[in-house]
Design a protein around this motif. Sequence first.
Motif, mmCIF file in Angstrom:
data_model
loop_
_atom_site.group_PDB
_atom_site.id
_atom_site.type_symbol
_atom_site.label_atom_id
_atom_site.label_comp_id
_atom_site.label_asym_id
_atom_site.label_seq_id
_atom_site.Cartn_x
_atom_site.Cartn_y
_atom_site.Cartn_z
ATOM 1 N N ARG A 111 0.833 -1.203 0.000
ATOM 2 C CA ARG A 111 0.000 0.000 0.000
ATOM 3 C C ARG A 111 0.870 1.255 0.000
ATOM 4 O O ARG A 111 0.581 2.237 -0.691
ATOM 5 C CB ARG A 111 -0.915 -0.031 1.211
ATOM 6 C CG ARG A 111 -1.951 1.068 1.248
ATOM 7 C CD ARG A 111 -2.848 0.893 2.466
ATOM 8 N NE ARG A 111 -3.491 -0.421 2.415
ATOM 9 C CZ ARG A 111 -4.212 -0.915 3.422
ATOM 10 N NH1 ARG A 111 -4.351 -0.220 4.553
ATOM 11 N NH2 ARG A 111 -4.783 -2.101 3.292
ATOM 12 N N MET A 112 1.977 1.211 0.798
ATOM 13 C CA MET A 112 2.854 2.373 0.854
ATOM 14 C C MET A 112 3.523 2.608 -0.505
ATOM 15 O O MET A 112 3.609 3.755 -0.981
ATOM 16 C CB MET A 112 3.914 2.167 1.932
ATOM 17 C CG MET A 112 4.867 3.355 2.111
ATOM 18 S SD MET A 112 6.200 2.973 3.247
ATOM 19 C CE MET A 112 7.097 1.739 2.288
ATOM 20 N N TRP A 113 3.977 1.521 -1.154
ATOM 21 C CA TRP A 113 4.617 1.691 -2.456
ATOM 22 C C TRP A 113 3.621 2.177 -3.497
ATOM 23 O O TRP A 113 3.978 2.945 -4.404
ATOM 24 C CB TRP A 113 5.257 0.375 -2.901
ATOM 25 C CG TRP A 113 6.595 0.134 -2.284
ATOM 26 C CD1 TRP A 113 6.942 -0.801 -1.365
ATOM 27 C CD2 TRP A 113 7.798 0.875 -2.555
ATOM 28 N NE1 TRP A 113 8.269 -0.698 -1.025
ATOM 29 C CE2 TRP A 113 8.827 0.313 -1.756
ATOM 30 C CE3 TRP A 113 8.102 1.941 -3.383
ATOM 31 C CZ2 TRP A 113 10.128 0.796 -1.757
ATOM 32 C CZ3 TRP A 113 9.417 2.425 -3.395
ATOM 33 C CH2 TRP A 113 10.409 1.865 -2.593
ATOM 34 N N ALA A 114 2.387 1.738 -3.373
ATOM 35 C CA ALA A 114 1.366 2.243 -4.297
ATOM 36 C C ALA A 114 1.159 3.740 -4.112
ATOM 37 O O ALA A 114 1.045 4.499 -5.089
ATOM 38 C CB ALA A 114 0.048 1.486 -4.079
ATOM 39 N N THR A 141 4.234 5.487 -5.525
ATOM 40 C CA THR A 141 4.180 5.515 -6.986
ATOM 41 C C THR A 141 3.203 6.569 -7.492
ATOM 42 O O THR A 141 3.487 7.323 -8.430
ATOM 43 C CB THR A 141 3.778 4.124 -7.508
ATOM 44 O OG1 THR A 141 4.701 3.153 -7.013
ATOM 45 C CG2 THR A 141 3.781 4.104 -9.029
ATOM 46 N N THR A 142 2.036 6.621 -6.833
ATOM 47 C CA THR A 142 1.055 7.638 -7.225
ATOM 48 C C THR A 142 1.599 9.042 -6.992
ATOM 49 O O THR A 142 1.406 9.947 -7.824
ATOM 50 C CB THR A 142 -0.246 7.434 -6.428
ATOM 51 O OG1 THR A 142 -0.707 6.091 -6.637
ATOM 52 C CG2 THR A 142 -1.310 8.405 -6.878
ATOM 53 N N ALA A 143 2.275 9.228 -5.840
ATOM 54 C CA ALA A 143 2.830 10.551 -5.551
ATOM 55 C C ALA A 143 3.920 10.933 -6.553
ATOM 56 O O ALA A 143 4.005 12.092 -6.983
ATOM 57 C CB ALA A 143 3.398 10.573 -4.126
ATOM 58 N N VAL A 144 4.745 9.943 -6.941
ATOM 59 C CA VAL A 144 5.812 10.239 -7.914
ATOM 60 C C VAL A 144 5.211 10.614 -9.263
ATOM 61 O O VAL A 144 5.661 11.561 -9.931
ATOM 62 C CB VAL A 144 6.751 9.027 -8.036
ATOM 63 C CG1 VAL A 144 7.693 9.186 -9.222
ATOM 64 C CG2 VAL A 144 7.556 8.855 -6.763
ATOM 65 N N ILE A 145 4.180 9.876 -9.663
ATOM 66 C CA ILE A 145 3.548 10.200 -10.944
ATOM 67 C C ILE A 145 2.914 11.589 -10.896
ATOM 68 O O ILE A 145 3.059 12.393 -11.830
ATOM 69 C CB ILE A 145 2.487 9.129 -11.286
ATOM 70 C CG1 ILE A 145 3.174 7.783 -11.534
ATOM 71 C CG2 ILE A 145 1.678 9.542 -12.498
ATOM 72 C CD1 ILE A 145 2.199 6.653 -11.742
ATOM 73 N N ALA A 146 2.245 11.886 -9.775
ATOM 74 C CA ALA A 146 1.632 13.211 -9.644
ATOM 75 C C ALA A 146 2.696 14.306 -9.624
ATOM 76 O O ALA A 146 2.528 15.366 -10.241
ATOM 77 C CB ALA A 146 0.783 13.272 -8.373
ATOM 78 N N ALA A 147 3.804 14.027 -8.911
ATOM 79 C CA ALA A 147 4.885 15.020 -8.880
ATOM 80 C C ALA A 147 5.521 15.198 -10.250
ATOM 81 O O ALA A 147 5.868 16.319 -10.659
ATOM 82 C CB ALA A 147 5.942 14.595 -7.859
ATOM 83 N N GLY A 148 5.672 14.065 -10.980
ATOM 84 C CA GLY A 148 6.234 14.173 -12.320
ATOM 85 C C GLY A 148 5.359 14.982 -13.259
ATOM 86 O O GLY A 148 5.856 15.617 -14.194
#
Length: 529
Positions: free
Chosen positions: A420-423, A426-433
């Motif tokens: 759940r944390m990695w998900a 990953t979502t935060a990295v995509i949003a930040a990107g």
Amino acid sequence: MPAQVRSAFGRFIAAIREFTVAQRTLALIGVAVLVLGVAGLGLWLSKPSYTPLFSGLAASDASAVVEQLKADNVPYELAAGGATIMVPEANVYEQRLKAASAGLPSSSTGGYSLLDDMGVTSSEFQQSVTYKRALEGELAATIQALKGVKLASVRLAIPEETVFVSTKSDPTASVFVETERGVSLSSDQVQAIVHLTSASIDGMKATDVAVIDAEGTVLSAVGVGASGSASKQANDYELRVQGAVQTMLDRVLGPGNSSVVVAADMSYESAERLEESYTTPEGGPVLNEATDTENYTGGGTGDTAAGVLGPDNIAVPGATQDGLYASESATRNNALNKVTESRVIPAGAINRQTVSVAVDEAAAAGLSPAAISALVATAAGINDDRGDLVTVEVLPFNVAGAAAAAEAIAAAEAAVQTDRMWALVTTAVIAAGIALPVIIGLVMYSRRRRHAVEAGELRKLSDILDSPTVPMQLQPPAPALELSGTTAPMPIGGDADRQKAEIEALAASDPQKTAEFLRGLMDDSRARA
């Protein structure tokens, strides 16, 4: 192109040229994601909304409907393995009317529509078979309307009525049900199918309906009912009793301190029993009574008119005659109570059950086995007349398996939390990107714009200082200009070259404050002018 637009475009190009390699990469990724998102949104918005035209079609009907849609150039989609045809919402009603005018779907309609094609010359056998097919089609269509049911088929076995048979057999039915992918029918839905089918046929009982799913599992057996076979009923009964007893012991001893096993012996036979009993009502009146009485009296010493016959059949006068006794007969019919009891004994009756309970001795320190046995007997419904048995033993439990199970559960929960944390990461990295290139572009654009404004003001100041006459005449004493924590005296008097050099030095140390100060001086000079 207007000068302002051309200037803004030029500043934008200049700002992009000053990006580093990392900034350009992020900017390109952000632009690509933005373009793909806009393109996907446009495709989704431009795609028509599809709705089912027909569902549950046979292969022949589906093929005919598809050919009609191709002839009309109507886009379509197939679902549910080709049994459902979906078309744009704007074409649903038009295509349904066209299909109805063409007699489609034909084999999927069934039901009572089969009776419309019967002629006056149909034989009694044809009428009987067609009527049964109509009933089967209507029942199948109704069952197929249940949630989760993909396909349903009903077969009826209705005995033929005849006057040459003294006993009549009951009708039976078999229902085949195919559910959607990943859907299983609940016991309530099976009960609904059984009662729906039995209530639709005259003389059919709920126990005469068999329900089978696509995997070959018997959901309801003939003579047993929707509960399934006797073994399944026994399993369900054991689980129900075990759950009730285990819940009670967990409240008393704590979770994990007891183990319950229930074994039920159930009857696999079904029977029908008819009993008649007669009783005499107490104090009841006589139903009917008949009495016959015969009385004759005679004898004594008196003379008789006829006399008494002698030995030669000659009347002898003055002879004595003996008296005769009375004869009586009575018949009495009393009322009776007659009770006729008809009982159907289905399969699944409990012959005997046993309950075994193991209790951890560490948890049962303050309890006696007799008290636990009494609680278990009451919770399980033990019947001594039936031969039921309850066994309670206090034993030390092996906790090694429980510790390993607890560690396995903790490891599984930790793995779930990690996933759940990695998900989330990953979502935060995509949003930040996606957001970072936009933010960087806005910041760079704002900074370049501010620098361009300051550079323009400094160019105006340079043009003013290069002019033959300085349009600013500062009156002494002038306030000191504080720049970056230092106090610099205002240029008073002197030639234009010295004033220009001092102002350029101030502009080099703090361009922003210098521009603000000079802007104020220019506003004052315009006001005096």
